[in-house]
Motif scaffolding. Structure first.
Motif, mmCIF file in Angstrom:
data_model
loop_
_atom_site.group_PDB
_atom_site.id
_atom_site.type_symbol
_atom_site.label_atom_id
_atom_site.label_comp_id
_atom_site.label_asym_id
_atom_site.label_seq_id
_atom_site.Cartn_x
_atom_site.Cartn_y
_atom_site.Cartn_z
ATOM 1 N N MET A 170 0.667 -1.230 0.012
ATOM 2 C CA MET A 170 -0.008 -0.167 0.095
ATOM 3 C C MET A 170 0.877 1.244 -0.183
ATOM 4 S SD MET A 170 -3.241 -0.723 2.483
ATOM 5 C CE MET A 170 -4.039 -2.303 1.997
ATOM 6 N N ILE A 171 2.130 1.134 0.833
ATOM 7 C CA ILE A 171 2.732 2.313 0.629
ATOM 8 C C ILE A 171 3.337 2.495 -0.889
ATOM 9 C CG2 ILE A 171 5.133 3.092 1.671
ATOM 10 C CD1 ILE A 171 3.263 3.171 3.938
ATOM 11 N N ALA A 172 3.713 1.320 -1.298
ATOM 12 C CA ALA A 172 4.127 1.421 -2.845
ATOM 13 C C ALA A 172 2.965 2.085 -3.674
ATOM 14 C CB ALA A 172 4.568 0.094 -3.377
ATOM 15 N N SER A 173 1.860 1.941 -3.457
ATOM 16 C CA SER A 173 0.743 2.427 -4.445
ATOM 17 C C SER A 173 0.756 3.900 -4.006
ATOM 18 C CB SER A 173 -0.599 1.600 -4.100
ATOM 19 O OG SER A 173 -1.730 2.222 -4.536
ATOM 20 N N PHE A 174 0.883 4.259 -2.818
ATOM 21 C CA PHE A 174 0.800 5.655 -2.362
ATOM 22 C C PHE A 174 1.890 6.336 -2.889
ATOM 23 C CE2 PHE A 174 1.506 8.516 0.985
ATOM 24 C CZ PHE A 174 0.648 9.382 0.947
ATOM 25 N N MET A 175 2.888 5.858 -3.213
ATOM 26 C CA MET A 175 4.079 6.569 -3.853
ATOM 27 C C MET A 175 4.322 6.430 -5.228
ATOM 28 S SD MET A 175 7.240 5.435 -1.121
ATOM 29 C CE MET A 175 8.273 6.420 -1.998
ATOM 30 N N GLY A 176 3.075 5.971 -5.923
ATOM 31 C CA GLY A 176 3.251 5.557 -7.429
ATOM 32 C C GLY A 176 4.006 4.424 -8.086
ATOM 33 N N LEU A 177 4.506 3.442 -6.982
ATOM 34 C CA LEU A 177 5.177 2.556 -7.456
ATOM 35 C C LEU A 177 4.662 1.139 -7.230
ATOM 36 C CD1 LEU A 177 8.347 3.664 -5.215
ATOM 37 C CD2 LEU A 177 7.948 4.391 -7.687
ATOM 38 N N SER A 178 5.271 0.021 -8.200
ATOM 39 C CA SER A 178 4.767 -1.583 -7.942
ATOM 40 C C SER A 178 5.415 -1.686 -6.656
ATOM 41 C CB SER A 178 5.133 -2.152 -9.023
ATOM 42 O OG SER A 178 6.569 -2.349 -9.130
ATOM 43 N N ALA A 179 4.741 -2.823 -5.887
ATOM 44 C CA ALA A 179 5.377 -3.274 -4.754
ATOM 45 C C ALA A 179 6.858 -3.996 -5.181
ATOM 46 C CB ALA A 179 4.596 -4.540 -4.307
ATOM 47 N N GLU A 180 6.946 -4.579 -6.276
ATOM 48 C CA GLU A 180 8.227 -4.849 -6.724
ATOM 49 C C GLU A 180 9.395 -3.939 -6.807
ATOM 50 O OE1 GLU A 180 5.356 -5.419 -8.556
ATOM 51 O OE2 GLU A 180 5.146 -7.550 -7.440
ATOM 52 N N THR A 181 9.023 -2.807 -7.520
ATOM 53 C CA THR A 181 9.918 -1.536 -7.466
ATOM 54 C C THR A 181 10.176 -1.037 -6.035
ATOM 55 O OG1 THR A 181 9.135 -1.064 -9.491
ATOM 56 C CG2 THR A 181 10.346 0.882 -8.644
ATOM 57 N N LEU A 182 9.338 -1.106 -5.135
ATOM 58 C CA LEU A 182 9.608 -0.561 -3.833
ATOM 59 C C LEU A 182 10.475 -1.526 -3.075
ATOM 60 C CD1 LEU A 182 8.898 1.603 -1.580
ATOM 61 C CD2 LEU A 182 7.100 0.102 -0.785
ATOM 62 N N SER A 183 10.154 -3.052 -3.321
ATOM 63 C CA SER A 183 11.259 -3.764 -2.561
ATOM 64 C C SER A 183 12.645 -3.448 -2.979
ATOM 65 C CB SER A 183 10.531 -5.057 -2.876
ATOM 66 O OG SER A 183 11.522 -6.192 -2.671
ATOM 67 N N ARG A 184 12.802 -3.327 -4.048
ATOM 68 C CA ARG A 184 14.306 -3.075 -4.928
ATOM 69 C C ARG A 184 14.901 -1.975 -4.136
ATOM 70 N NH1 ARG A 184 12.206 -5.197 -9.677
ATOM 71 N NH2 ARG A 184 11.850 -3.145 -10.586
ATOM 72 N N VAL A 185 14.001 -1.023 -4.394
ATOM 73 C CA VAL A 185 14.429 0.416 -3.713
ATOM 74 C C VAL A 185 14.863 0.268 -2.310
ATOM 75 C CG1 VAL A 185 13.484 3.031 -2.901
ATOM 76 C CG2 VAL A 185 12.827 1.988 -5.220
ATOM 77 N N ARG A 186 13.882 -0.247 -1.466
ATOM 78 C CA ARG A 186 14.126 -0.715 0.124
ATOM 79 C C ARG A 186 15.482 -1.452 0.190
ATOM 80 N NH1 ARG A 186 9.574 -2.958 3.106
ATOM 81 N NH2 ARG A 186 10.768 -2.481 4.886
ATOM 82 N N SER A 187 15.875 -2.405 -0.627
ATOM 83 C CA SER A 187 17.246 -3.165 -0.487
ATOM 84 C C SER A 187 18.212 -2.531 -1.035
ATOM 85 C CB SER A 187 16.752 -4.644 -1.273
ATOM 86 O OG SER A 187 16.738 -4.262 -2.775
ATOM 87 N N ARG A 188 18.129 -1.401 -2.139
ATOM 88 C CA ARG A 188 19.174 -0.697 -2.536
ATOM 89 C C ARG A 188 19.460 0.173 -1.326
ATOM 90 N NH1 ARG A 188 17.027 -0.289 -7.810
ATOM 91 N NH2 ARG A 188 16.169 1.685 -7.488
ATOM 92 N N ILE A 189 18.561 0.505 -0.552
ATOM 93 C CA ILE A 189 18.890 1.551 0.728
ATOM 94 C C ILE A 189 19.674 0.825 1.801
ATOM 95 C CG2 ILE A 189 17.680 2.893 2.507
ATOM 96 C CD1 ILE A 189 15.565 3.786 0.338
ATOM 97 N N SER A 190 19.100 -0.449 2.124
ATOM 98 C CA SER A 190 19.847 -1.020 3.197
ATOM 99 C C SER A 190 21.154 -1.519 2.886
ATOM 100 C CB SER A 190 18.832 -2.232 3.580
ATOM 101 O OG SER A 190 18.672 -3.336 2.452
#
Lengths: 193, 220
Positions: A170-190
């Motif tokens: 849902m956070i992904a949707s709120f940010m205009g991203l797919s869940a997969e993209t958000l998950s990649r973004v989060r792993s790049r950050i960590s």
């Protein structure tokens, strides 16, 4: 029942006990269960809701029936389809409960009467709308100008409780991203750390 | 209107309450039913769901919770019982539509216990000053809800209340269950409406209408 509502109100404009009692006459306490709708697209948004307890989301459906989350509301926040509320036109948003909720509703009729009769209510609404506008300005700026990782970090900083409580898709949707993209973004950050 | 409204029916297992509950369960509304005897409410819920598995209807154990969750509250109680319930729901009924269906009949059904300058609905409005009390369905018999056409004519339900939006909402409910809503005017019109119910009861007993009767205004 109205504790948080008046705490938030008093943070913006201090009310006497008599003034609180006066405002209270206009409020509608309402429970909503998880997954129930507060508003469905096509209906006029007759009330805005203040969240005493629980969480809600607003979303729109695109042509293919996919959901795009436009807003959330947690305790102490106010939510409604503002355009529909003010213009009395059919809503484009759907709003439903993510958790069991206790809400305080302000109907358009109550809102209009309070605006006319109580200057402190007008001040409260002005500050509420100014806050909402500033949040929207920041959110829009982040959305169109920041690279994904920075956008995630900025949103996380802006809405820390939201990010802890709301499912990631849902956070992904709120940010205009797919869940997969958000998950990649989060792993790049960590990986950065 | 596609967003489901939630209607709490307090006193749902009486003749009137169950008649209205069964009718409303076929409409696009969610029902929360309360009555003193929980087992009776539960069997009413089962009964409704047997006939219509898609009906959204639920037994509630507390009138306050039912009313808190509701958008509209319908009191299907005898006039004498309204005061006690009103105290329990007053806070959660703030700004909500409360439908008064009761007739303040005396024990022999030969007169009203209220004085001529007021009505059951106006009493209820005094008990719930921040609610939008609407008088409706009091001139309709319980059996009429199952069959809203008599002698080829659709039964009228006369409605009274002070808030225009609430009158529209209650009129839409009446229409949804097959009655013809007819708004009489502001809440003091309830006095006439309650007397019309008394008259209909008197006529029914006198001429053996078998409790299937209603008011119909004929007009061009």
């Amino acid at each position: 029942m109205y504790d948080l509502f008046f705490r938030k109100f008093n943070e913006k404009v201090a009310l006497t006990a008599e003034e609180e009692a006066f405002v209270k006459q206009y409020l509608t306490p309402k429970k909503l269960r998880r997954k129930q709708y507060f508003l469905q697209e096509g209906d006029v948004c007759k009330s805005i809701c203040f969240v005493e307890k629980g969480a809600l989301r607003a979303y729109v459906l695109d042509e293919t029936g996919d959901e795009h989350i436009t807003a959330f509301a947690l305790e102490g926040w106010t939510l409604g389809d503002l355009y529909s509320f003010i213009k009395a036109e059919p809503a484009t948003w759907n709003i439903d409960a993510l958790e069991d909720c206790e809400l305080i509703l302000l109907s358009k009729q109550a809102h209009d009467e309070l605006l006319q009769t109580m200057p402190k209510y007008e001040t409260y609404i002005r500050l509420l709308m100014t806050d909402a506008y500033m949040a929207l300005q920041r959110r829009t700026t982040y959305m169109i100008s920041l690279p994904l990782e920075e956008r995630y970090l900025a949103f996380n900083q802006m809405y820390p409780t939201l990010f802890q409580r709301i499912p990631q898709h849902m956070i992904a949707s709120f940010m205009g991203l797919s869940a997969e993209t958000l998950s990649r973004v989060r792993s790049r950050i960590s990986n950065r750390k | 209107m596609s967003t489901k409204q939630t209607i709490a029916i307090i006193g749902a297992t009486g003749n009137m309450g169950s008649g209205i509950a069964k009718s409303l369960s076929k409409t696009n509304n969610r029902l929360l039913l309360f009555a003193q005897h929980t087992d009776k409410v539960k069997s009413l819920v089962e009964d409704i769901k047997k006939g219509n598995p898609a009906a959204e209807v639920e037994a509630m154990e507390c009138p306050t919770n039912a009313s808190w969750e509701a958008d509209i509250i319908l009191l299907a109680l005898p006039y004498a019982a309204e005061k006690e319930i009103a105290a329990k729901i007053k806070e959660v009924a703030n700004q909500k539509i409360v439908i008064s269906i009761s007739n303040p009949l005396n024990e022999t059904y030969s007169g009203l216990v209220t004085s001529p300058d007021t009505s059951a609905a106006e009493h209820l409005q005094q008990l719930l000053p921040n609610s939008k009390v609407v008088k409706a369905f009091n001139t309709v018999f319980a059996a009429d809800f199952a069959n809203t056409i008599i002698d080829g004519k659709q039964i009228d339900t006369l409605i009274a209340g002070n808030d225009a939006q609430s009158l529209d909402t209650v009129s839409a409910l009446a229409k949804a269950i097959g009655l013809n809503p007819l708004v009489a005017g502001e809440l003091p019109w309830s006095r006439t409406l309650e007397n019309m119910a008394l008259l209909l009861i008197q006529l029914t007993m006198k001429y053996n209408y078998n409790w299937v009767a209603g008011w119909k205004v004929l007009h061009n």
